[in-house]
Design a protein around this motif. Sequence first.
Motif, mmCIF file in Angstrom:
data_model
loop_
_atom_site.group_PDB
_atom_site.id
_atom_site.type_symbol
_atom_site.label_atom_id
_atom_site.label_comp_id
_atom_site.label_asym_id
_atom_site.label_seq_id
_atom_site.Cartn_x
_atom_site.Cartn_y
_atom_site.Cartn_z
ATOM 1 N N ALA A 55 -13.296 6.370 -9.354
ATOM 2 C CA ALA A 55 -14.118 6.936 -8.280
ATOM 3 C C ALA A 55 -13.311 7.196 -7.012
ATOM 4 C CB ALA A 55 -15.277 5.998 -7.959
ATOM 5 N N ARG A 56 -12.035 6.764 -6.994
ATOM 6 C CA ARG A 56 -11.189 6.873 -5.808
ATOM 7 C C ARG A 56 -11.880 6.232 -4.608
ATOM 8 N NH1 ARG A 56 -6.730 9.773 -5.859
ATOM 9 N NH2 ARG A 56 -6.835 10.151 -3.599
ATOM 10 N N GLU A 57 -12.301 4.967 -4.804
ATOM 11 C CA GLU A 57 -12.987 4.236 -3.764
ATOM 12 C C GLU A 57 -12.410 2.822 -3.652
ATOM 13 O OE1 GLU A 57 -17.468 6.216 -4.117
ATOM 14 O OE2 GLU A 57 -17.043 4.273 -5.032
ATOM 15 N N ILE A 58 -12.449 2.286 -2.444
ATOM 16 C CA ILE A 58 -12.122 0.880 -2.220
ATOM 17 C C ILE A 58 -13.434 0.107 -2.197
ATOM 18 C CG2 ILE A 58 -11.146 -0.809 -0.622
ATOM 19 C CD1 ILE A 58 -9.297 1.398 0.412
ATOM 20 N N VAL A 59 -13.560 -0.887 -3.061
ATOM 21 C CA VAL A 59 -14.781 -1.675 -3.171
ATOM 22 C C VAL A 59 -14.565 -3.009 -2.469
ATOM 23 C CG1 VAL A 59 -16.478 -2.674 -4.732
ATOM 24 C CG2 VAL A 59 -15.275 -0.574 -5.384
ATOM 25 N N ARG A 60 -15.215 -3.190 -1.316
ATOM 26 C CA ARG A 60 -15.131 -4.453 -0.585
ATOM 27 C C ARG A 60 -16.249 -5.381 -1.066
ATOM 28 N NH1 ARG A 60 -13.899 -2.379 5.629
ATOM 29 N NH2 ARG A 60 -11.893 -1.367 5.126
ATOM 30 N N PRO B 112 5.084 -12.879 -5.291
ATOM 31 C CA PRO B 112 4.342 -12.852 -6.554
ATOM 32 C C PRO B 112 3.743 -11.484 -6.843
ATOM 33 C CG PRO B 112 3.045 -13.910 -4.855
ATOM 34 C CD PRO B 112 4.381 -13.662 -4.256
ATOM 35 N N ILE B 113 3.396 -11.268 -8.102
ATOM 36 C CA ILE B 113 2.717 -10.046 -8.533
ATOM 37 C C ILE B 113 1.216 -10.257 -8.383
ATOM 38 C CG2 ILE B 113 2.336 -8.469 -10.468
ATOM 39 C CD1 ILE B 113 5.062 -9.247 -11.533
ATOM 40 N N ILE B 114 0.530 -9.274 -7.813
ATOM 41 C CA ILE B 114 -0.902 -9.382 -7.570
ATOM 42 C C ILE B 114 -1.653 -9.520 -8.891
ATOM 43 C CG2 ILE B 114 -2.919 -8.158 -6.649
ATOM 44 C CD1 ILE B 114 -1.078 -6.892 -4.592
ATOM 45 N N ASN B 115 -2.662 -10.364 -8.887
ATOM 46 C CA ASN B 115 -3.498 -10.577 -10.066
ATOM 47 C C ASN B 115 -4.488 -9.412 -10.185
ATOM 48 O OD1 ASN B 115 -4.647 -11.842 -12.275
ATOM 49 N ND2 ASN B 115 -5.992 -13.130 -11.046
ATOM 50 N N HIS B 116 -4.152 -8.434 -10.992
ATOM 51 C CA HIS B 116 -4.962 -7.214 -11.154
ATOM 52 C C HIS B 116 -6.394 -7.578 -11.552
ATOM 53 C CE1 HIS B 116 -6.472 -3.553 -13.104
ATOM 54 N NE2 HIS B 116 -5.569 -2.890 -12.383
ATOM 55 N N PRO B 117 -7.435 -6.934 -10.981
ATOM 56 C CA PRO B 117 -7.418 -5.811 -10.041
ATOM 57 C C PRO B 117 -7.572 -6.222 -8.581
ATOM 58 C CG PRO B 117 -9.619 -6.088 -10.887
ATOM 59 C CD PRO B 117 -8.807 -7.210 -11.481
ATOM 60 N N VAL C 126 -9.575 -1.588 -5.871
ATOM 61 C CA VAL C 126 -9.595 -0.134 -5.863
ATOM 62 C C VAL C 126 -10.189 0.370 -7.168
ATOM 63 C CG1 VAL C 126 -8.202 1.975 -5.773
ATOM 64 C CG2 VAL C 126 -7.612 0.015 -4.321
ATOM 65 N N ASP C 127 -11.261 1.156 -7.057
ATOM 66 C CA ASP C 127 -11.863 1.823 -8.214
ATOM 67 C C ASP C 127 -11.135 3.164 -8.358
ATOM 68 O OD1 ASP C 127 -13.366 3.188 -10.076
ATOM 69 O OD2 ASP C 127 -15.293 2.502 -9.292
ATOM 70 N N THR C 128 -10.141 3.191 -9.261
ATOM 71 C CA THR C 128 -9.311 4.389 -9.373
ATOM 72 C C THR C 128 -10.093 5.582 -9.897
ATOM 73 O OG1 THR C 128 -8.587 3.607 -11.553
ATOM 74 C CG2 THR C 128 -7.182 3.074 -9.673
ATOM 75 N N ASP D 150 -2.112 -5.054 -1.703
ATOM 76 C CA ASP D 150 -2.204 -3.686 -2.198
ATOM 77 C C ASP D 150 -2.204 -2.759 -0.986
ATOM 78 O OD1 ASP D 150 -2.907 -1.221 -3.260
ATOM 79 O OD2 ASP D 150 -4.390 -2.044 -4.647
ATOM 80 N N HIS D 151 -1.161 -1.939 -0.853
ATOM 81 C CA HIS D 151 -1.028 -1.097 0.331
ATOM 82 C C HIS D 151 -2.081 0.012 0.372
ATOM 83 C CE1 HIS D 151 1.063 -0.264 3.947
ATOM 84 N NE2 HIS D 151 2.241 -0.724 3.559
ATOM 85 N N ARG D 152 -2.835 0.193 -0.701
ATOM 86 C CA ARG D 152 -3.886 1.210 -0.682
ATOM 87 C C ARG D 152 -5.109 0.744 0.092
ATOM 88 N NH1 ARG D 152 -4.580 1.938 -7.040
ATOM 89 N NH2 ARG D 152 -4.581 -0.331 -6.761
ATOM 90 N N VAL D 153 -5.345 -0.584 0.144
ATOM 91 C CA VAL D 153 -6.571 -1.071 0.782
ATOM 92 C C VAL D 153 -6.397 -1.319 2.274
ATOM 93 C CG1 VAL D 153 -7.258 -2.155 -1.395
ATOM 94 C CG2 VAL D 153 -6.112 -3.530 0.337
ATOM 95 N N CYS D 154 -5.159 -1.491 2.729
ATOM 96 C CA CYS D 154 -4.930 -1.725 4.149
ATOM 97 C C CYS D 154 -3.483 -1.428 4.477
ATOM 98 C CB CYS D 154 -5.280 -3.165 4.539
ATOM 99 S SG CYS D 154 -4.167 -4.409 3.844
#
Length: 474
Positions: free
Chosen positions: A327-332, A405-410, A323-325, A444-448
């Motif tokens: 630009a508020r975009e999801i980058v696939r 586990p904790i997601i490996n940011h980003p 997630v590009d916070t 990440d619940h923001r991407v799906c």
Amino acid sequence: MAQVLEFKLPDLGEGLTEAEIVRWLVEVGDVVAVDQPVVEVETAKAMVEVPCPYGGVITARFGEEGTELPVGAPLLTVAVGDPAAHSEGSGNVLVGYGTSEAPARRRRVRATTAAGAGTAADAADAANAANAANAATGATAARNGRAKAAEATTTLPARVAVPAPAPANGPVPVISPLVRKLARDNDVDLRELSGSGPDGLILRADVEGALRARAARLGTAPETVAPAPVALPSSPGSAAPPAEAAAVRVPLKGVRGAVADKLSRSRREIPDATCWVDADATELMRARAAMNAAGGPKISLLALLARICTAALARFPELNSFVDTGAREIVRLGQVHLGFAAQTERGLVVPVVRDAHTRDAESLTAEFARLTEAARTGTLTPGELTGGTFTLNNYGVFGVDGSTPIINHPEAAMLGVGRIAPKPWVHEGELAVRQVVQLSLTFDHRVCDGGTAGGFLRYVADCVEQPAVLLRTL
């Protein structure tokens, strides 16, 4: 005319701003070639060697082993015989990358001065001695050396001083700066220890063992007899409670500090959720055994799980994104750079397998082995520790069934794999003992939404239970 050039800790890249000196590879008075490694440092990413862009005689080193230096701080000074040829240097000082030419064989040049001298003139004498060895004739070289020594004495900065040479047997190989600090804080002489690691490498367990042995010796010595109990006013004759053990403070720096920062950021920024499922891995284990029985390189279980992951990400590309916070975009992302968690003596690191989606099981097995060995020895480069798009976490090696586990940011997701253990399972309508594994997906619940995450995890479980399902995507 000899000139002293200062070499500073270079920009380490990847946003790194400091490094800790692990061990010096040269001593004061050594002759070094252009691009010769001079110091081994540990960053938040890896342990690497730093090459010097100048050739000449080392006149000073700044910082002891275990010292943390910021980028741009002086590392050492080099006396060069031809300033015009070395003033620009080679430019090959990026940490973690190779140099353009192989380092020349090192020669030691010692200044023959009285004890305690350590002046700029000593450094000039050493530089001129190196120049004299390459002169056409001995007499001419000697005259030139004396002339240059006189000039260099007046031109060297007054602040440059030559410290006393390090012991002749060099630094002791230690697994990490934290182990070196543990020994230093407890007055343990590392040279008296026999390392239990590869090639005599001293591990934390070796230092702790020395501390326990010393404590046992002191406990039987007459001078360590405990004082008589002190009676408390409220309960006459009772013994005072034992003194509390001193708290141990471990600095959050290096790899441990980087992991702490990244996990904290992940928790702050990523709204994560976890789903899990039990799967019968009996057929996967049989398929692996059949592959290895056919000859050729052995296939690791981690490689098969990685191959399943890349196939699942091809079907569910939402999870190979970030997630590009701003630009508020999801980058696939189009490529799968697969990270995998590796526990080492220096802490948890996540090496990255580049273009994992293009590799077969044999290639994945070889790359996992190479990166794991580099992680164990602390030689991973910054490029091998960054740029991951999805992480595979095999925590089953620790003997546990499940984890969140904790997601490996980003990144957007992480697949967790528990231990594979024999358990009762209903197979073909009957109760049987099967090899069962728990799989978990933190995303990440923001991407799906849950449907996509559940579909991904179910596909992975189907491939584990029936490896032939993979044939549909190969």
